[in-house]
Write a protein that holds these residues in place. Structure first.
Motif, PDB file in Angstrom:
ATOM      1  N   UNK A   9       4.850  -0.127  16.818  1.00 49.49           N
ATOM      2  CA  UNK A   9       6.239   0.123  16.443  1.00 49.49           C
ATOM      3  C   UNK A   9       6.649   1.546  16.811  1.00 49.49           C
ATOM      4  N   UNK A  10       7.965   1.743  16.938  1.00 51.72           N
ATOM      5  CA  UNK A  10       8.515   3.068  17.206  1.00 51.72           C
ATOM      6  C   UNK A  10       8.834   3.835  15.926  1.00 51.72           C
ATOM      7  N   UNK A  11       9.019   3.114  14.828  1.00 49.27           N
ATOM      8  CA  UNK A  11       9.383   3.787  13.587  1.00 49.27           C
ATOM      9  C   UNK A  11       9.379   2.817  12.424  1.00 49.27           C
ATOM     10  N   UNK A  12       9.902   3.287  11.292  1.00 54.87           N
ATOM     11  CA  UNK A  12       9.986   2.468  10.085  1.00 54.87           C
ATOM     12  C   UNK A  12      11.410   2.512   9.534  1.00 54.87           C
ATOM     13  N   UNK A  13      11.785   1.449   8.828  1.00 55.29           N
ATOM     14  CA  UNK A  13      13.035   1.439   8.073  1.00 55.29           C
ATOM     15  C   UNK A  13      12.684   1.244   6.605  1.00 55.29           C
TER      16      UNK A  13
ATOM     17  N   UNK B 279       0.800  -1.215   0.000  1.00 51.50           N
ATOM     18  CA  UNK B 279       0.000   0.000   0.000  1.00 51.50           C
ATOM     19  C   UNK B 279       0.837   1.271   0.000  1.00 51.50           C
ATOM     20  N   UNK B 280       0.165   2.395   0.212  1.00 49.12           N
ATOM     21  CA  UNK B 280       0.818   3.707   0.235  1.00 49.12           C
ATOM     22  C   UNK B 280       1.649   3.861   1.500  1.00 49.12           C
ATOM     23  N   UNK B 281       2.515   4.868   1.502  1.00 48.65           N
ATOM     24  CA  UNK B 281       3.324   5.130   2.692  1.00 48.65           C
ATOM     25  C   UNK B 281       2.438   5.559   3.855  1.00 48.65           C
ATOM     26  N   UNK B 282       1.354   6.260   3.578  1.00 50.97           N
ATOM     27  CA  UNK B 282       0.436   6.645   4.647  1.00 50.97           C
ATOM     28  C   UNK B 282      -0.230   5.409   5.256  1.00 50.97           C
ATOM     29  N   UNK B 283      -0.680   4.496   4.404  1.00 52.75           N
ATOM     30  CA  UNK B 283      -1.313   3.270   4.902  1.00 52.75           C
ATOM     31  C   UNK B 283      -0.317   2.429   5.698  1.00 52.75           C
ATOM     32  N   UNK B 284       0.915   2.382   5.226  1.00 52.58           N
ATOM     33  CA  UNK B 284       1.947   1.633   5.933  1.00 52.58           C
ATOM     34  C   UNK B 284       2.193   2.218   7.314  1.00 52.58           C
ATOM     35  N   UNK B 285       2.394   3.525   7.384  1.00 50.98           N
ATOM     36  CA  UNK B 285       2.686   4.157   8.676  1.00 50.98           C
ATOM     37  C   UNK B 285       1.496   4.046   9.630  1.00 50.98           C
ATOM     38  N   UNK B 286       0.297   4.124   9.109  1.00 50.07           N
ATOM     39  CA  UNK B 286      -0.894   3.955   9.952  1.00 50.07           C
ATOM     40  C   UNK B 286      -0.913   2.554  10.566  1.00 50.07           C
ATOM     41  N   UNK B 287      -0.640   1.532   9.758  1.00 51.26           N
ATOM     42  CA  UNK B 287      -0.626   0.154  10.252  1.00 51.26           C
ATOM     43  C   UNK B 287       0.504  -0.067  11.246  1.00 51.26           C
TER      44      UNK B 287
ATOM     45  N   UNK C 269       8.106  14.117  -4.716  1.00 58.36           N
ATOM     46  CA  UNK C 269       6.739  13.819  -4.301  1.00 58.36           C
ATOM     47  C   UNK C 269       6.704  12.692  -3.274  1.00 58.36           C
ATOM     48  N   UNK C 270       7.477  11.642  -3.504  1.00 59.92           N
ATOM     49  CA  UNK C 270       7.494  10.517  -2.570  1.00 59.92           C
ATOM     50  C   UNK C 270       8.201  10.885  -1.275  1.00 59.92           C
ATOM     51  N   UNK C 271       9.179  11.753  -1.353  1.00 60.85           N
ATOM     52  CA  UNK C 271       9.838  12.219  -0.126  1.00 60.85           C
ATOM     53  C   UNK C 271       8.882  13.034   0.730  1.00 60.85           C
ATOM     54  N   UNK C 272       8.133  13.913   0.090  1.00 67.18           N
ATOM     55  CA  UNK C 272       7.132  14.689   0.827  1.00 67.18           C
ATOM     56  C   UNK C 272       6.117  13.769   1.498  1.00 67.18           C
ATOM     57  N   UNK C 273       5.669  12.755   0.765  1.00 68.52           N
ATOM     58  CA  UNK C 273       4.682  11.818   1.315  1.00 68.52           C
ATOM     59  C   UNK C 273       5.260  11.066   2.507  1.00 68.52           C
ATOM     60  N   UNK C 274       6.524  10.673   2.423  1.00 70.07           N
ATOM     61  CA  UNK C 274       7.179   9.978   3.531  1.00 70.07           C
ATOM     62  C   UNK C 274       7.231  10.869   4.767  1.00 70.07           C
ATOM     63  N   UNK C 275       7.719  12.086   4.608  1.00 69.79           N
ATOM     64  CA  UNK C 275       7.871  12.977   5.759  1.00 69.79           C
ATOM     65  C   UNK C 275       6.528  13.331   6.377  1.00 69.79           C
ATOM     66  N   UNK C 276       5.531  13.517   5.537  1.00 66.77           N
ATOM     67  CA  UNK C 276       4.202  13.831   6.056  1.00 66.77           C
ATOM     68  C   UNK C 276       3.621  12.653   6.843  1.00 66.77           C
TER      69      UNK C 276
ATOM     70  N   UNK D 256       3.651  10.142  14.025  1.00 63.87           N
ATOM     71  CA  UNK D 256       4.682  10.303  15.057  1.00 63.87           C
ATOM     72  C   UNK D 256       5.608   9.091  15.099  1.00 63.87           C
ATOM     73  N   UNK D 257       6.246   8.831  13.965  1.00 64.74           N
ATOM     74  CA  UNK D 257       7.142   7.688  13.840  1.00 64.74           C
ATOM     75  C   UNK D 257       8.563   8.147  13.530  1.00 64.74           C
ATOM     76  N   UNK D 258       9.531   7.418  14.042  1.00 63.98           N
ATOM     77  CA  UNK D 258      10.931   7.665  13.717  1.00 63.98           C
ATOM     78  C   UNK D 258      11.249   6.992  12.383  1.00 63.98           C
ATOM     79  N   UNK D 259      12.385   7.403  11.795  1.00 63.71           N
ATOM     80  CA  UNK D 259      12.733   6.892  10.464  1.00 63.71           C
ATOM     81  C   UNK D 259      14.181   6.443  10.426  1.00 63.71           C
ATOM     82  N   UNK D 260      14.389   5.196   9.989  1.00 66.01           N
ATOM     83  CA  UNK D 260      15.710   4.690   9.678  1.00 66.01           C
ATOM     84  C   UNK D 260      15.828   4.518   8.182  1.00 66.01           C
TER      85      UNK D 260
END
Length: 303
Positions: free
Chosen positions: A63-67, A49-57, A75-82, A88-92
């Motif tokens: 989880x504390x964050x995503x790798x 799915x989308x990065x938003x759907x992934x982070x929501x799940x 466009x995809x970078x903006x979507x990731x950061x948003x 409220x997830x950390x990023x590796x």
């Protein structure tokens, strides 16, 4: 720290200037970690799915964050950061090296790290570095570059114990550990089990050195014939499961002793890492459920 669209555009402009590698480093941020802590990250690998759907799940599971690989488009970078801000997830981040020569690998590594760090400051960068057939000297150039960029940016940079890469096996990794005191590892020891066709009982000294240099773990469980068992809860795999937990126990004890942060990514993969049935290619197990199981086990055992 929130990453608004305006802030992203501003940092994207900085990336084009190549700030990190041309003498101007990002502001140093002191590590706020005063004691041992555990953070568990979800792998984006295999999620459809989308990065938003992934982070929501991911957030729902605890989880504390995503790798994940740093996106190649604005466009995809903006979507990731948003999505990271929204949930409220950390990023590796993950970076690699590519090319047909060691010099090309080195250049690509510099560019990839520069792109990540000048667009976003991740919690860490996990690196797929070099090739297993590079000379020690050529491989050391790649590792040394990562150390220099880590110092200038205050972003931890780790090198993964990955098949086909510099640290592809325990005895080779031990040589780099001995000669490069600042080398820090992402321990994915399932690769070493596959390369050596063993649970490394005859390489305990080399493995011990790696455990003491581990800052990040990929909690996939391998076996003598491959990098991923079918199901960590199944009784037929408990010898392999217990071997991996014995290694991870030592990493955690070392981190607790030194009052350091340990990050972990639950990284059981999709097909063809996940075994499938012939002809239908249907996976034998559920990747998401296994990774959530590993999340829960790590939180329960090591928090």
């Amino acid at each position: 720290m929130k990453h608004t669209r305006r802030q992203f555009i501003a940092t994207a402009g900085a990336a084009s200037a190549g700030l990190v590698l041309n003498g101007m480093s990002l502001p140093k941020i002191e590590n706020p970690q005063k004691k041992y802590a555990l953070e568990v990250y979800a792998t984006k690998w295999g999620f459809k799915g989308s990065i938003d759907a992934f982070c929501k799940a991911v957030k729902k599971e605890g989880y504390d964050g995503i790798e994940a690989w740093f996106p190649s488009t604005i466009q995809r970078r903006e979507a990731l950061l948003e999505a990271l801000d929204k949930y409220d997830l950390k990023y590796g981040a993950i970076a690699n090296t590519t090319g047909s020569t060691s010099a090309e690998h080195l250049d690509s590594y510099k560019n990839n790290l520069n792109t990540i760090i000048t667009n976003h400051k991740p919690r860490f960068i996990n690196c797929h570095s070099g090739k297993e057939y590079f000379t020690f000297e050529d491989s050391k150039k790649i590792i040394d570059l990562g150390i220099a960029i880590s110092k200038s940016s205050s972003v931890p940079i780790y090198h993964e114990t990955h098949r086909g890469r510099i640290l592809y096996t325990a005895h080779v990794a031990a040589q780099f550990i001995d000669k490069i005191p600042e080398l820090q590892l992402t321990l994915d020891i399932s690769h070493w089990c596959t390369v050596s066709e063993s649970l490394l009982n005859d390489q305990k000294e080399a493995v011990e050195k790696a455990l003491m240099r581990t800052s990040h773990i990929h909690s996939r469980i391998g076996h003598k014939e491959g990098p991923q068992i079918t199901e960590p809860r199944a009784p037929e795999w408990q010898k392999e499961v217990q071997a991996h937990y014995a290694w991870w126990d030592k990493v955690v004890l070392h981190k607790k002793k030194n009052h350091e942060l340990l990050t972990v990514t639950t990284e059981f993969g999709p097909a063809n890492y996940m075994w499938t049935t012939p002809y239908t290619k249907q996976p034998l197990s559920n990747q998401w459920e296994i990774n959530v199981h590993m999340l829960q086990e790590f939180k329960k055992r090591y928090s």
